[in-house]
Write an enzyme that holds these catalytic residues in place. Structure first.
Site, PDB file in Angstrom:
ATOM      1  N   GLU A  86       1.102  -1.262  -0.201  1.00 60.45           N
ATOM      2  CA  GLU A  86      -0.256   0.107   0.181  1.00 60.45           C
ATOM      3  C   GLU A  86       1.078   1.336   0.186  1.00 60.45           C
ATOM      4  O   GLU A  86       0.936   2.449   0.283  1.00 60.45           O
ATOM      5  CB  GLU A  86      -1.027  -0.085   0.985  1.00 60.45           C
ATOM      6  CG  GLU A  86      -0.250  -0.231   2.625  1.00 60.45           C
ATOM      7  CD  GLU A  86      -0.916   0.831   3.598  1.00 60.45           C
ATOM      8  OE1 GLU A  86      -1.501   0.156   4.568  1.00 60.45           O
ATOM      9  OE2 GLU A  86      -1.607   1.461   3.543  1.00 60.45           O
ATOM     10  N   CYS A 120      -3.539  -3.136   4.673  1.00 57.97           N
ATOM     11  CA  CYS A 120      -2.866  -4.064   5.006  1.00 57.97           C
ATOM     12  C   CYS A 120      -3.077  -5.230   4.043  1.00 57.97           C
ATOM     13  O   CYS A 120      -2.629  -6.595   4.432  1.00 57.97           O
ATOM     14  CB  CYS A 120      -2.647  -4.075   6.229  1.00 57.97           C
ATOM     15  SG  CYS A 120      -2.443  -2.526   6.768  1.00 57.97           S
ATOM     16  N   HIS A 250      -3.649  -9.036  11.621  1.00 63.63           N
ATOM     17  CA  HIS A 250      -3.126  -8.729  10.614  1.00 63.63           C
ATOM     18  C   HIS A 250      -2.124  -8.069  12.596  1.00 63.63           C
ATOM     19  O   HIS A 250      -3.401  -7.396  13.922  1.00 63.63           O
ATOM     20  CB  HIS A 250      -3.161  -7.875  10.398  1.00 63.63           C
ATOM     21  CG  HIS A 250      -3.239  -6.348   9.526  1.00 63.63           C
ATOM     22  ND1 HIS A 250      -1.688  -6.438   9.721  1.00 63.63           N
ATOM     23  CD2 HIS A 250      -3.638  -5.610  10.900  1.00 63.63           C
ATOM     24  CE1 HIS A 250      -1.669  -5.243   9.362  1.00 63.63           C
ATOM     25  NE2 HIS A 250      -2.716  -4.715  10.114  1.00 63.63           N
ATOM     26  N   ASN A 329       3.964  -2.797  13.021  1.00 65.27           N
ATOM     27  CA  ASN A 329       3.409  -2.528  11.820  1.00 65.27           C
ATOM     28  C   ASN A 329       4.160  -3.357  10.468  1.00 65.27           C
ATOM     29  O   ASN A 329       4.253  -1.719  10.082  1.00 65.27           O
ATOM     30  CB  ASN A 329       2.384  -1.595  11.883  1.00 65.27           C
ATOM     31  CG  ASN A 329       0.831  -2.364  11.119  1.00 65.27           C
ATOM     32  OD1 ASN A 329       0.761  -3.296  10.097  1.00 65.27           O
ATOM     33  ND2 ASN A 329      -0.224  -1.693  10.824  1.00 65.27           N
TER      34      ASN A 329
HETATM   35  N1  ACO Z   1       0.934   3.277  30.834  1.00 65.00           N
HETATM   36  C1  ACO Z   1       0.606   1.808  30.468  1.00 65.00           C
HETATM   37  N2  ACO Z   1      -0.933   2.064  29.173  1.00 65.00           N
HETATM   38  C2  ACO Z   1      -1.201   2.936  28.790  1.00 65.00           C
HETATM   39  C3  ACO Z   1      -0.359   4.552  29.216  1.00 65.00           C
HETATM   40  C4  ACO Z   1       0.815   4.238  29.932  1.00 65.00           C
HETATM   41  N3  ACO Z   1       1.294   5.216  31.030  1.00 65.00           N
HETATM   42  N4  ACO Z   1      -0.494   5.536  27.912  1.00 65.00           N
HETATM   43  C5  ACO Z   1      -2.180   4.998  27.637  1.00 65.00           C
HETATM   44  N5  ACO Z   1      -1.884   3.854  28.507  1.00 65.00           N
HETATM   45  C6  ACO Z   1      -2.821   2.551  27.145  1.00 65.00           C
HETATM   46  C7  ACO Z   1      -4.183   3.408  26.939  1.00 65.00           C
HETATM   47  O1  ACO Z   1      -4.775   3.339  28.004  1.00 65.00           O
HETATM   48  C8  ACO Z   1      -4.746   2.235  25.924  1.00 65.00           C
HETATM   49  O2  ACO Z   1      -4.736   1.452  25.802  1.00 65.00           O
HETATM   50  P1  ACO Z   1      -6.390   0.592  25.702  1.00 65.00           P
HETATM   51  O3  ACO Z   1      -6.906   0.432  24.403  1.00 65.00           O
HETATM   52  O4  ACO Z   1      -6.389  -1.076  26.708  1.00 65.00           O
HETATM   53  O5  ACO Z   1      -6.964   1.280  26.289  1.00 65.00           O
HETATM   54  C9  ACO Z   1      -3.154   1.970  25.087  1.00 65.00           C
HETATM   55  O6  ACO Z   1      -2.215   3.237  26.393  1.00 65.00           O
HETATM   56  C10 ACO Z   1      -3.071   3.595  23.703  1.00 65.00           C
HETATM   57  O7  ACO Z   1      -3.191   4.522  24.697  1.00 65.00           O
HETATM   58  P2  ACO Z   1      -4.742   5.714  24.009  1.00 65.00           P
HETATM   59  O8  ACO Z   1      -4.559   6.516  24.733  1.00 65.00           O
HETATM   60  O9  ACO Z   1      -5.556   4.925  23.243  1.00 65.00           O
HETATM   61  O10 ACO Z   1      -3.476   6.347  21.939  1.00 65.00           O
HETATM   62  P3  ACO Z   1      -4.008   7.063  21.074  1.00 65.00           P
HETATM   63  O11 ACO Z   1      -5.145   6.794  20.700  1.00 65.00           O
HETATM   64  O12 ACO Z   1      -2.595   8.167  21.531  1.00 65.00           O
HETATM   65  O13 ACO Z   1      -3.125   6.059  19.983  1.00 65.00           O
HETATM   66  C11 ACO Z   1      -3.926   4.888  18.106  1.00 65.00           C
HETATM   67  C12 ACO Z   1      -3.380   4.742  19.375  1.00 65.00           C
HETATM   68  C13 ACO Z   1      -5.281   4.707  17.759  1.00 65.00           C
HETATM   69  C14 ACO Z   1      -3.594   2.790  17.982  1.00 65.00           C
HETATM   70  C15 ACO Z   1      -2.645   5.144  17.716  1.00 65.00           C
HETATM   71  O14 ACO Z   1      -1.486   4.777  17.557  1.00 65.00           O
HETATM   72  C16 ACO Z   1      -3.376   4.973  16.122  1.00 65.00           C
HETATM   73  O15 ACO Z   1      -3.936   5.136  15.630  1.00 65.00           O
HETATM   74  N6  ACO Z   1      -2.225   4.078  15.169  1.00 65.00           N
HETATM   75  C17 ACO Z   1      -2.826   3.744  13.639  1.00 65.00           C
HETATM   76  C18 ACO Z   1      -4.020   2.901  13.586  1.00 65.00           C
HETATM   77  C19 ACO Z   1      -3.429   1.422  13.348  1.00 65.00           C
HETATM   78  O16 ACO Z   1      -3.463   0.565  14.052  1.00 65.00           O
HETATM   79  N7  ACO Z   1      -5.309   1.007  13.729  1.00 65.00           N
HETATM   80  C20 ACO Z   1      -5.280  -0.218  13.902  1.00 65.00           C
HETATM   81  C21 ACO Z   1      -6.182  -1.229  12.827  1.00 65.00           C
HETATM   82  S1  ACO Z   1      -5.930  -0.320  10.650  1.00 65.00           S
HETATM   83  C22 ACO Z   1      -4.263  -0.727  10.952  1.00 65.00           C
HETATM   84  O17 ACO Z   1      -3.329  -1.512  10.993  1.00 65.00           O
HETATM   85  C23 ACO Z   1      -3.475   0.504  10.325  1.00 65.00           C
END
Ligand code: ACO
Length: 463
Positions: A86, A120, A250, A329
């Site tokens: 991609e 992906c 994945h 990833n």
């Molecule tokens: N210690 C331990 N855990 C923590 C801490 C900390 N200090 N701070 C946050 N966390 C946890 C959160 O509770 C959360 O866990 P949970 O999901 O079990 O609640 C996790 O860490 C991530 O924190 P969020 O605040 O949810 O993270 P954020 O929203 O800032 O970003 C996300 C995460 C959405 C995955 C981002 O990295 C992203 O957009 N990535 C790309 C999209 C993606 O990969 N999607 C997956 C499917 S599609 C694909 O493959 C591309």
């Protein structure tokens, strides 16, 4: 010409990821994220990335040439070559065509196949195409070759730590040590704007992180339900996680894999499957009347099902998590890097086992499919695949970059993306012998690659 091939599947694999990486703990501190967010919260250890001398084409050239060389496959024996990616470097010219010089050199231009793209998922589409070709009446007795190659990069912000980069090459043919159980396959395809790349001037996606997580889990539920139904119709008995030895997902980041597997246990609970014992039933009972929308939002359910799933997770999923946690990833390559981790960790005990894979690509396309493993015959056997991939050594010999240097590299890559008329640093000091690298993009956007000399000093020509 061979007819009616049996046990069609993956004969051989090679994995390549850049030797340049950044520790998630270091990135977390640099980004001002709370301690543990990337390592525990996302479950990631380290992230690989391309520097200015590497891209999806150089990585796939490396993976393909290494596979052919290490398994002793004559390039003339390849009859179909499919690439999943991609990472768009050219809107028209396929990555597959950049790989053709390897085959042209040997006088083989009779090779079907081009690129498949859907986030992906493209690598899985390419894999299905190759397997179907070998099983079809147009098969000419030669091998198929599948390449998954991506550089996963995000703009600064919460998605950046979920990047990574890799290329994987897989040889396809009959009598494979990893053969498809063709009837055990289910897909879920739908329209969603969870992650997409509408801005062709940028390598970065537009991403709705939360929506992408829910879309992933919904697709997983749908594939698993269809697969259970199909199995039950075919075999006349119920299907559950106990019918599978290993699951491979994945893996955008490890936390999502943990949640996904727990979701399968919740599905088993809703279907009253035998995998759910009395104590698990008690733990999950309070959630039995949630609507499916509510179930994706419930933190309590997430916690309870992860607790129930933990012993199963350790046995059936954890062995496939090594490379995704260490490299990040890899988009199309992510699921196959997880599969490669399983082979690396368990090759000596995998014969006779069933492995279920879940492939997801935003937008969205997804499939769940089953493979059976057997010893195979040299060079196409599990222990040789593990030894050729040499994952432990590749992980060990990487160079960790400090965050400033990583950010600077991202800036250079941003600036260069879609550009022309530049030469790269040509610095291949960190690359292993035999690795391809980008040297130049000329004023007509034509890309040029060289190959780092092998240990014995031989140098393949660039092109
Ligand atoms: N210690 C331990 N855990 C923590 C801490 C900390 N200090 N701070 C946050 N966390 C946890 C959160 O509770 C959360 O866990 P949970 O999901 O079990 O609640 C996790 O860490 C991530 O924190 P969020 O605040 O949810 O993270 P954020 O929203 O800032 O970003 C996300 C995460 C959405 C995955 C981002 O990295 C992203 O957009 N990535 C790309 C999209 C993606 O990969 N999607 C997956 C499917 S599609 C694909 O493959 C591309």
């Amino acid at each position: 010409m061979a007819l009616q091939p049996k046990n069609v599947g993956i004969l051989a694999m090679e994995v390549y990821f850049p030797p340049t990486c950044i520790q998630q703990e270091v990135l977390e501190a640099h980004d001002g994220a709370s301690k543990g967010k990337y390592t525990i919260g996302l479950g990631q250890d380290c992230m690989a990335f391309c520097t200015d001398v590497e891209d999806v084409i150089s990585m796939s050239l490396t993976a393909v040439s290494s596979l052919l060389e290490k398994y002793g496959v004559d390039p003339k024996q390849i009859g179909r070559l499919e690439v999943g990616s991609e990472t768009v470097l050219d809107k028209s010219k396929s990555i597959k065509t950049f790989l053709m010089p390897i085959f042209e050199k040997c006088g083989n231009t009779d090779i079907e196949g081009v690129d498949s793209t859907n986030a992906c998922y493209g690598g899985t589409a390419a894999l299905f195409n190759c397997v179907n070709w070998v099983e079809s009446s147009s098969w000419d007795g030669r091998y198929g070759l599948v390449v998954c190659t991506d550089s996963a990069v995000y703009a600064e912000g919460p998605a950046r730590p979920t990047g990574g980069a890799a290329a994987i090459a897989m040889l396809i043919g009959p009598n494979a040590p990893i053969s498809f159980e063709s009837k055990l396959r289910a897909s879920h395809m739908a329209h969603a704007y969870d992650f997409y790349k509408p801005d062709l001037a940028s390598e970065y996606p537009v991403v709705d992180g939360k929506l992408s997580q829910t879309c992933y889990l919904m697709a997983l539920d749908s594939c698993y339900k269809s697969l259970c139904d199909k199995y039950e119709k075919l075999q006349g008995k119920q299907f559950s996680v106990v019918d599978v030895d290993y699951f491979v997902f994945h893996s955008p980041y490890n936390k999502l894999v943990q949640k996904s597997f727990a979701r399968l246990l919740f599905n088993d609970f809703l279907r009253s499957a035998s995998s759910i014992g009395e104590s698990a039933k008690e733990k999950l009972a309070p959630f039995s009347s949630l609507t499916s929308d509510e179930s994706y939002q419930s933190r309590d359910l997430e916690k309870a099902s992860q607790q129930v799933a933990k012993p199963f997770y350790d046995a059936k999923v954890q062995p496939s998590t090594l490379v995704p946690k260490q490299v990040g990833n890899m988009y199309t390559a992510s699921i196959y890097a997880a599969f490669a981790s399983l082979i690396h960790n368990k090759y000596s005990t995998l014969a006779g086992q069933r492995v279920m894979l879940f492939s997801y690509g935003s937008g969205l396309s997804s499939s769940m499919f089953s493979v059976r493993l057997n010893e195979g015959q040299h060079p196409f056997n599990l222990s040789n695949i593990a030894s050729v991939m040499n994952i432990a050594e590749k992980l060990k010999s990487r160079q960790e970059f400090p965050p400033e240097k990583f950010v600077e590299t991202m800036k250079v890559m941003e600036h260069r993306y879609g550009g022309k008329d530049f030469v790269t640093s040509k610095d291949c000091s960190l690359l292993a012998p035999g690795t391809y690298y980008l040297t130049e993009v000329d004023s007509k956007y034509r890309r040029f690659y060289s190959k780092k000399a092998n240990e014995n000093g031989t140098l393949a020509n660039g092109h």
